[in-house]
Enzyme design. Structure first.
Site, PDB file in Angstrom:
ATOM      1  N   LYS A   1      -2.744  12.795 -18.513  1.00  0.00           N
ATOM      2  CA  LYS A   1      -4.007  13.498 -18.286  1.00  0.00           C
ATOM      3  C   LYS A   1      -4.888  12.795 -17.255  1.00  0.00           C
ATOM      4  O   LYS A   1      -4.639  11.655 -16.881  1.00  0.00           O
ATOM      5  CB  LYS A   1      -4.767  13.647 -19.615  1.00  0.00           C
ATOM      6  CG  LYS A   1      -4.154  14.747 -20.498  1.00  0.00           C
ATOM      7  CD  LYS A   1      -4.981  15.032 -21.726  1.00  0.00           C
ATOM      8  CE  LYS A   1      -4.326  16.162 -22.522  1.00  0.00           C
ATOM      9  NZ  LYS A   1      -4.991  16.387 -23.807  1.00  0.00           N
TER      10      LYS A   1
ATOM     11  N   ARG B   1       1.088  12.788 -28.929  1.00  0.00           N
ATOM     12  CA  ARG B   1       1.691  13.941 -28.242  1.00  0.00           C
ATOM     13  C   ARG B   1       1.974  13.530 -26.809  1.00  0.00           C
ATOM     14  O   ARG B   1       1.044  13.289 -26.045  1.00  0.00           O
ATOM     15  CB  ARG B   1       0.705  15.117 -28.318  1.00  0.00           C
ATOM     16  CG  ARG B   1       1.190  16.407 -27.686  1.00  0.00           C
ATOM     17  CD  ARG B   1       0.119  17.486 -27.805  1.00  0.00           C
ATOM     18  NE  ARG B   1       0.522  18.704 -27.146  1.00  0.00           N
ATOM     19  CZ  ARG B   1       0.410  18.922 -25.837  1.00  0.00           C
ATOM     20  NH1 ARG B   1      -0.101  17.993 -25.050  1.00  0.00           N
ATOM     21  NH2 ARG B   1       0.809  20.073 -25.320  1.00  0.00           N
TER      22      ARG B   1
HETATM   23  C1  7PJ Z   1      -3.343  18.945 -26.004  1.00  0.00           C
HETATM   24  C2  7PJ Z   1      -2.756  20.017 -26.662  1.00  0.00           C
HETATM   25  C3  7PJ Z   1      -3.944  17.912 -26.783  1.00  0.00           C
HETATM   26  C4  7PJ Z   1      -3.285  19.149 -28.724  1.00  0.00           C
HETATM   27  C5  7PJ Z   1      -2.569  20.306 -24.539  1.00  0.00           C
HETATM   28  C6  7PJ Z   1      -1.848  18.711 -21.612  1.00  0.00           C
HETATM   29  C7  7PJ Z   1      -2.712  19.889 -21.779  1.00  0.00           C
HETATM   30  N1  7PJ Z   1      -2.713  20.126 -28.022  1.00  0.00           N
HETATM   31  N2  7PJ Z   1      -2.272  20.865 -25.719  1.00  0.00           N
HETATM   32  N3  7PJ Z   1      -3.891  18.072 -28.137  1.00  0.00           N
HETATM   33  N4  7PJ Z   1      -3.198  19.130 -24.672  1.00  0.00           N
HETATM   34  N5  7PJ Z   1      -3.287  19.216 -30.066  1.00  0.00           N
HETATM   35  O1  7PJ Z   1      -0.907  18.432 -22.347  1.00  0.00           O
HETATM   36  O2  7PJ Z   1      -2.134  17.984 -20.606  1.00  0.00           O
HETATM   37  O3  7PJ Z   1      -4.514  16.927 -26.291  1.00  0.00           O
HETATM   38  S1  7PJ Z   1      -2.164  21.052 -23.021  1.00  0.00           S
END
Ligand code: 7PJ
Length: 287
Positions: free
Chosen positions: A231, A266
């Site tokens: 990010k 994640r």
């Molecule tokens: C996140 C997400 C996050 C959760 C995305 C990316 C953008 N779901 N989906 N937390 N980010 N729970 O992965 O850069 O930070 S999409």
């Protein structure tokens, strides 16, 4: 002074969920299921690539797989709910017996219902079950776990002027309110996972402040998920403008998150994150 426990085991253990081992951080591999319109049977082309990517992540040590078909990046092409289901369902079906729980990253109740029926066990909703009025009931009627993520505003415009008086207090209060709504709808507290939503309607100082306050998100006994992989948080700290070149920084941020009490990380780069975590855990066990 920020709380820096360096010993996440000092935080209250999250409530038991799906037999998961909360004594170490779990790694959730991100699989983006993109347009499958040229493949014909739904299992070749992009769906096939997504399935292969998920299997490789599991081989590399992923504990969970997060499948998403709708990009929330500003300017991304909109995806209809029908298209989202068409992309996700063959992948969920093919991976239902892959050995690790499947999470579905969606804001749409119809997508949630279809994927849960096909074997998904976690709903990951960046709108904390707010965008679709039917979502709360769909999750409540299932046995699924749910990730409630905070964002300010909507993805297309959320980075224009994010504003908070006290970002940690406001994000935490929002997540507590959404958790209470889930519990009132019949979702047991152990099924609820909180996520401060790094980068979602937050400036760099907001993101840093949240990253320094992660232990506070563990105080209520909910599990904590952290998504920082590739990010802009990493870009701001390093000057690296290309997300695909932010892997070392992402691993460092994931490790920081683990030390600060995140229960689920994640990530895009499962193999590298798993290696870093194993070194940290080995050293912590020796201390
Ligand atoms: C996140 C997400 C996050 C959760 C995305 C990316 C953008 N779901 N989906 N937390 N980010 N729970 O992965 O850069 O930070 S999409």
């Amino acid at each position: 002074m920020t709380l820096l426990p360096n010993r996440p085991e000092a935080l209250p253990m999250p409530r038991p969920l799906l037999g998961w081992d909360w004594s170490r951080p779990l790694v959730m591999g991100i699989v983006n299921v993109t347009d499958d319109s040229f493949s014909g049977d739904g299992l070749k082309g992009e769906a096939g690539a997504a399935i292969a990517q998920a299997r490789a992540m599991i081989a590399a040590g992923a504990d969970l797989i997060d499948l998403g078909a709708e990009s929330t990046r500003p300017g991304a092409a909109p995806v209809s709910v029908a298209q989202e289901i068409d992309r996700l369902l063959p992948v969920v079906q093919a991976l239902a017996d892959c050995g690790v729980p499947l999470s579905v990253d969606t804001r749409h109740a119809a997508t949630m219902a279809a994927c849960l029926a096909a074997g998904a066990q976690i709903i990951n909703d960046i709108s904390a079950l707010e965008d679709d009025p039917a979502a709360l009931a769909v999750v409540a009627e299932s046995q699924a776990a749910v990730v409630l993520m905070h964002k300010q505003g909507q993805p297309a415009s959320m980075q224009q002027a994010p504003r908070y008086d006290d970002v940690v207090a406001e994000v935490l209060a929002y997540l507590q309110t959404r958790a209470a709504a889930c519990i009132a709808a019949g979702i047991a507290p152990e099924r609820i996972i909180l996520d401060p939503g790094i980068g979602f309607g937050k400036t760099q100082p907001h993101n840093i402040t949240l990253m320094q306050a992660l232990p506070r998100f563990r105080a209520d006994g909910y599990a904590l998920l952290l998504g920082v992989s590739r990010k802009s948080l990493i870009g701001h700290l390093t000057g690296e403008t290309q997300p695909s070149l932010r892997i070392p920084g992402s691993v460092a941020a994931a490790l920081w998150g683990a030390v600060q009490g995140a229960n689920i990380l994640r990530v895009h780069d499962v193999d590298k994150t798993v290696q870093a975590l194993r070194v940290w855990q080995g050293l912590a066990a020796m201390a």
